[in-house]
Enzyme design. Structure first.
Site, PDB file in Angstrom:
ATOM      1  N   CYS A   1      31.043  18.566   6.215  1.00 15.55           N
ATOM      2  CA  CYS A   1      31.500  18.204   7.224  1.00 15.55           C
ATOM      3  C   CYS A   1      33.425  19.033   7.062  1.00 15.55           C
ATOM      4  CB  CYS A   1      32.442  16.783   6.626  1.00 15.55           C
ATOM      5  SG  CYS A   1      32.479  15.853   5.945  1.00 15.55           S
TER       6      CYS A   1
ATOM      7  N   LYS B   1      31.802  22.137  -2.748  1.00 13.92           N
ATOM      8  CA  LYS B   1      30.686  23.183  -0.858  1.00 13.92           C
ATOM      9  C   LYS B   1      31.538  24.032  -0.076  1.00 13.92           C
ATOM     10  CE  LYS B   1      28.269  18.386  -0.987  1.00 13.92           C
ATOM     11  NZ  LYS B   1      27.495  17.268   0.022  1.00 13.92           N
TER      12      LYS B   1
ATOM     13  N   GLY C   1      32.695   9.571   6.463  1.00 12.97           N
ATOM     14  CA  GLY C   1      32.169  10.025   5.409  1.00 12.97           C
ATOM     15  C   GLY C   1      31.177   9.487   4.462  1.00 12.97           C
TER      16      GLY C   1
ATOM     17  N   VAL D   1      26.745   8.510  12.070  1.00 14.60           N
ATOM     18  CA  VAL D   1      26.114   9.585  12.063  1.00 14.60           C
ATOM     19  C   VAL D   1      25.394   9.884  13.542  1.00 14.60           C
ATOM     20  CG1 VAL D   1      25.531  12.461  12.013  1.00 14.60           C
ATOM     21  CG2 VAL D   1      27.094  10.889  10.334  1.00 14.60           C
TER      22      VAL D   1
ATOM     23  N   ARG E   1      39.815  11.453  -0.855  1.00 14.92           N
ATOM     24  CA  ARG E   1      39.209  10.082   0.596  1.00 14.92           C
ATOM     25  C   ARG E   1      40.705   9.287   1.023  1.00 14.92           C
ATOM     26  NH1 ARG E   1      34.534  10.251   2.517  1.00 14.92           N
ATOM     27  NH2 ARG E   1      33.242  10.157   0.960  1.00 14.92           N
TER      28      ARG E   1
ATOM     29  N   ARG F   1      14.780  -2.029   7.924  1.00 16.41           N
ATOM     30  CA  ARG F   1      15.806  -2.819   7.856  1.00 16.41           C
ATOM     31  C   ARG F   1      15.485  -2.850   9.751  1.00 16.41           C
ATOM     32  NH1 ARG F   1      17.440  -0.411   3.533  1.00 16.41           N
ATOM     33  NH2 ARG F   1      18.267   1.028   4.173  1.00 16.41           N
TER      34      ARG F   1
ATOM     35  N   HIS G   1      38.668  13.660   9.697  1.00 18.52           N
ATOM     36  CA  HIS G   1      39.190  14.311   8.140  1.00 18.52           C
ATOM     37  C   HIS G   1      40.251  14.767   8.179  1.00 18.52           C
ATOM     38  CE1 HIS G   1      35.976  13.358   5.940  1.00 18.52           C
ATOM     39  NE2 HIS G   1      35.198  13.852   6.312  1.00 18.52           N
TER      40      HIS G   1
ATOM     41  N   GLN H   1      35.843  13.536  11.947  1.00 14.24           N
ATOM     42  CA  GLN H   1      34.464  14.253  11.065  1.00 14.24           C
ATOM     43  C   GLN H   1      33.167  14.354  11.192  1.00 14.24           C
ATOM     44  OE1 GLN H   1      32.113  11.387   9.484  1.00 14.24           O
ATOM     45  NE2 GLN H   1      31.057  13.161   8.153  1.00 14.24           N
TER      46      GLN H   1
HETATM   47  P1  A2P Z   1      19.636   1.280   8.491  1.00 14.33           P
HETATM   48  O1  A2P Z   1      20.467   1.277   9.480  1.00 14.33           O
HETATM   49  O2  A2P Z   1      17.862   1.224   9.130  1.00 14.33           O
HETATM   50  O3  A2P Z   1      19.297   1.000   7.016  1.00 14.33           O
HETATM   51  P2  A2P Z   1      25.285   5.783   7.394  1.00 14.33           P
HETATM   52  O4  A2P Z   1      24.899   7.321   7.160  1.00 14.33           O
HETATM   53  O5  A2P Z   1      25.824   5.095   8.011  1.00 14.33           O
HETATM   54  O6  A2P Z   1      25.160   4.940   5.783  1.00 14.33           O
HETATM   55  O7  A2P Z   1      23.332   5.418   8.066  1.00 14.33           O
HETATM   56  C1  A2P Z   1      22.286   5.890   7.220  1.00 14.33           C
HETATM   57  C2  A2P Z   1      21.245   5.283   8.339  1.00 14.33           C
HETATM   58  O8  A2P Z   1      19.892   6.021   7.680  1.00 14.33           O
HETATM   59  C3  A2P Z   1      20.924   4.629   8.855  1.00 14.33           C
HETATM   60  O9  A2P Z   1      20.038   4.036  10.436  1.00 14.33           O
HETATM   61  C4  A2P Z   1      19.413   3.789   7.851  1.00 14.33           C
HETATM   62  O10 A2P Z   1      18.871   3.089   8.440  1.00 14.33           O
HETATM   63  C5  A2P Z   1      18.954   5.231   8.036  1.00 14.33           C
HETATM   64  N1  A2P Z   1      18.320   5.698   6.509  1.00 14.33           N
HETATM   65  C6  A2P Z   1      18.593   5.190   5.405  1.00 14.33           C
HETATM   66  N2  A2P Z   1      17.654   4.609   4.369  1.00 14.33           N
HETATM   67  C7  A2P Z   1      16.203   5.423   5.177  1.00 14.33           C
HETATM   68  C8  A2P Z   1      14.955   5.336   4.692  1.00 14.33           C
HETATM   69  N3  A2P Z   1      14.449   5.291   3.694  1.00 14.33           N
HETATM   70  N4  A2P Z   1      14.344   5.443   5.883  1.00 14.33           N
HETATM   71  C9  A2P Z   1      14.876   6.029   7.573  1.00 14.33           C
HETATM   72  N5  A2P Z   1      15.730   5.496   7.672  1.00 14.33           N
HETATM   73  C10 A2P Z   1      16.598   5.834   6.464  1.00 14.33           C
END
Ligand code: A2P
Length: 347
Positions: free
Chosen positions: A134, A219, A165, A14, A241, A39, A248, A321
């Site tokens: 969504c 929801k 999703g 997203v 799913r 990361r 969706h 979605q």
């Molecule tokens: P990162 O790519 O560094 O893990 P998705 O919904 O596609 O799974 O993406 C989740 C998003 O939320 C990613 O950008 C992920 O970053 C971020 N994210 C997950 N955990 C954390 C956290 N503890 N702090 C900040 N961002 C987070």
């Protein structure tokens, strides 16, 4: 007027769409902060052709910011809500963390636009807008205009939900699992708990009650009532799913209080904002996920009389979605709250 905007979860499925939607709709951005976990810190993403470096989310990330679009899961939203709102930054949150909280507007701009501004009201505004689930957004864009005219008595929904999703990793897993299946190679899923390629399964959200509904199914009921501002429609759903990447589909069986014909439903929906009627029986064209992926409007077709029940219609609805089900709706909410109007859909 331009705004300093933060995206929390910028590297996610997203998050990437947030950036594209802001760019496509020409949202006035004076500064963009891309935030994610440790990361991804140091990686770059393109915004308006320029590299923007992702930084690690921390308590100070929102200083001086006007708007933060969150899509990093409920626990991150809960953890950083105060840091965001106390910095005077409007939080538009795509997670389920605050959707049912009193005083937090839950907004679908085509349905209850008047709610968005309440987040920033001097007295009692909580500085948070919740972006609905969504499936709920996609259903309500189509159902609300029909409800306004004839009143929904009962809705029975069956959903066919895409991998997006469950996040970017689930989309990759669907692609890799499909490749492994076709190559007859072993594949161990990490995100989706069951074989996904060439399969479908009841939605993988937690069971919420002893009646056997999963969270996703409830929801639609709870959020639907809050957004409509009306608890009278009886609502039940079966959420499934399916191995689709990002749009969706929903089969909606809708019983009305007052008479509603097929012709009148088409007439209302042809005029409804954010909705596109797709119906070409001769060419066998209906709304389909592959056609809807990347499109702003929710598509509807196959409207027909349910012959088993009086004053009931069946509809087939498909929405992206990641766009209307998430990023687009959130940016539209921000437009309403900060600019006082929603920009026209672009695709
Ligand atoms: P990162 O790519 O560094 O893990 P998705 O919904 O596609 O799974 O993406 C989740 C998003 O939320 C990613 O950008 C992920 O970053 C971020 N994210 C997950 N955990 C954390 C956290 N503890 N702090 C900040 N961002 C987070």
């Amino acid at each position: 007027m331009a705004f300093k905007v933060a995206i929390v979860g910028a590297t996610g499925a997203v998050g990437v769409e947030f950036m594209q939607v802001l760019e496509r709709r020409n949202f006035p951005v004076s500064e963009l902060r891309l935030l994610a976990s440790k990361r991804s810190a140091g990686t770059t993403l393109k915004y308006k052709g320029k590299d923007v470096t992702v930084t690690e989310l921390n308590e100070g990330s929102f200083a001086g910011c006007d708007l933060a679009l969150f899509s990093a899961g409920s626990s991150v939203s809960k953890q950083y809500r105060d840091a965001c709102t106390k910095a005077g930054c409007l939080m538009v949150d795509n997670s389920s963390a605050f959707r049912m909280e009193d005083g937090v507007p839950l907004v679908v701009p085509e349905v209850n636009p008047q709610e968005a501004a309440k987040a920033l009201q001097k007295n009692g505004g909580k500085g948070v807008i919740a972006n609905p689930n969504c499936v709920t957004i996609i259903a309500l864009v189509v159902l609300a205009p029909l409800h306004r005219e004839a009143g929904i008595k009962r809705l029975v929904a069956a959903t066919y939900q895409a991998s997006s999703g469950a996040g970017h990793a689930a989309m990759v897993e669907l692609q890799e699992g499909t490749r492994a299946f076709l190559d007859n190679k072993p594949f161990t899923p990490k995100v989706i708990p069951v074989p996904y390629a060439f399969n479908l399964f009841p939605h993988n959200s937690p069971w919420l009650d002893d009646k056997g509904y999963c969270e996703e199914e409830l929801k639609l009921l709870k959020e639907g009532h809050k957004i409509l501002g009306d608890t009278s429609p009886r609502i039940t759903a079966t959420c499934v799913r399916v191995p689709i990447l990002r749009a969706h589909s929903e089969a909606l069986n809708v019983e009305f209080v007052k008479p509603m014909s097929v012709a009148r439903a088409y007439e209302i929906l042809r005029a409804a904002p954010g909705v596109r009627v797709v119906e070409d029986r001769a060419k066998n064209r209906w709304p389909m996920p592959l056609d809807v992926a990347g499109k702003d409007d929710v598509q509807v077709g196959r409207i027909r009389v349910d012959q088993s029940n009086p004053n009931t219609l069946d509809l087939w609805v498909v929405g992206d979605q990641l766009l209307k089900g998430a990023a687009l709706n959130a940016v539209q909410c921000a437009e309403l709250a900060l600019l006082g109007k929603v920009a026209p859909n672009q695709s």
